[in-house]
Design a protein around this motif. Structure first.
Motif, short mmCIF file in Angstrom:
data_model
loop_
_atom_site.label_atom_id
_atom_site.label_comp_id
_atom_site.label_asym_id
_atom_site.label_seq_id
_atom_site.Cartn_x
_atom_site.Cartn_y
_atom_site.Cartn_z
N TRP A 30 -11.70 25.35 -17.36
CA TRP A 30 -12.30 26.24 -18.35
C TRP A 30 -12.82 27.50 -17.67
O TRP A 30 -13.14 27.50 -16.48
CB TRP A 30 -13.47 25.55 -19.06
N THR A 31 -12.94 28.55 -18.44
CA THR A 31 -13.62 29.76 -17.97
C THR A 31 -14.63 30.16 -19.02
O THR A 31 -14.29 30.34 -20.18
CB THR A 31 -12.61 30.91 -17.75
N LEU A 32 -15.89 30.27 -18.62
CA LEU A 32 -16.95 30.63 -19.56
C LEU A 32 -17.05 32.14 -19.70
O LEU A 32 -16.61 32.89 -18.82
CB LEU A 32 -18.28 30.05 -19.08
N PRO A 33 -17.62 32.62 -20.80
CA PRO A 33 -17.76 34.07 -21.00
C PRO A 33 -18.58 34.71 -19.87
O PRO A 33 -19.53 34.13 -19.36
CB PRO A 33 -18.50 34.18 -22.34
N ASP A 34 -18.19 35.93 -19.51
CA ASP A 34 -18.91 36.66 -18.47
C ASP A 34 -20.35 36.94 -18.92
O ASP A 34 -20.61 37.17 -20.10
CB ASP A 34 -18.22 37.98 -18.15
#
Length: 213
Positions: A13-17
């Protein structure tokens, strides 16, 4: 140690910046030293920490996400190592080593119930060393943890994060893991930092520090 849920056994996963994107299309970094007061205010720094707020630098860097996209994150680090760490993150970006999020750790509360599933890359945290009474190298801004879930801490029966036991199988290499032949250890070694995965009494696969502790 708790069982890893199936959805977390191959985490991508990649979380919001948390900060605005740095300009450009490739690697970019910006160091502000000393770190602005507004950044210090949303970190774990407080009176009594072993480093002065004026000695912390605010480092923003671009990084490669698990979504194969360019992202921007932020760290608080000791001002003396900021430029070296820019070179590390430049290497990781060029190698497309994925990270879920790169963030300033906002608080440290040892009494809070653990979620067991955290997976950030972070540096400064005003806290003691795990299982000890003396300050961690994180409390000086001289250590970084990389993808904490994919690279857990292990000592005896203790695993941190608590749900990350599936990632103790280091031979089953998955994206985001720090491995012997990968770019992360080499990038930190170039600036003289050591890896917690080489420790004898415990294994801290996420941890890199200037003095090896």
């Amino acid at each position: 140690m708790r069982p890893t849920p199936p959805a977390l056994r191959n985490r991508r996963w990649t979380l919001p910046d948390t900060v605005a994107m740095l300009p450009g299309r490739g690697f970019a970094a910006k160091v502000v030293s000393p770190a602005p007061g507004r950044v210090i205010a949303r970190s774990s720094w407080q009176e009594g920490c072993p480093v002065a707020a004026a000695d912390l630098a605010w480092l923003r860097v671009t990084f490669w996400g698990f979504d194969a996209q360019r992202h921007t994150g932020e760290l608080l680090v000791h001002r003396t190592v900021a430029d070296d760490l820019v070179s590390v993150f430049r290497t990781l970006y060029r190698q497309r080593f994925p990270q879920e999020q790169v963030v300033v750790v906002r608080s440290y509360n040892p009494e809070a119930p653990p979620t067991g599933d955290g997976n950030g890359t972070g540096a400064f945290v005003c806290r003691p060393s795990t299982g000890a009474s003396y300050f961690s190298q994180h409390a000086y801004g001289l250590a970084i943890d990389v993808n904490t879930f994919q690279n857990p801490y292990l000592k005896g029966e203790v695993v941190l994060p608590e749900l990350a036991s599936a990632y103790l199988r280091r031979e089953a290499v998955r994206p985001g893991m720090v491995v012997e032949a990968g770019p992360v250890i080499e990038a930190f070694a170039r600036i003289g930092w050591e890896w917690g995965g080489d420790w004898n009494q415990s294994k801290d696969y996420q941890h890199f520090s200037q003095n090896g502790r």
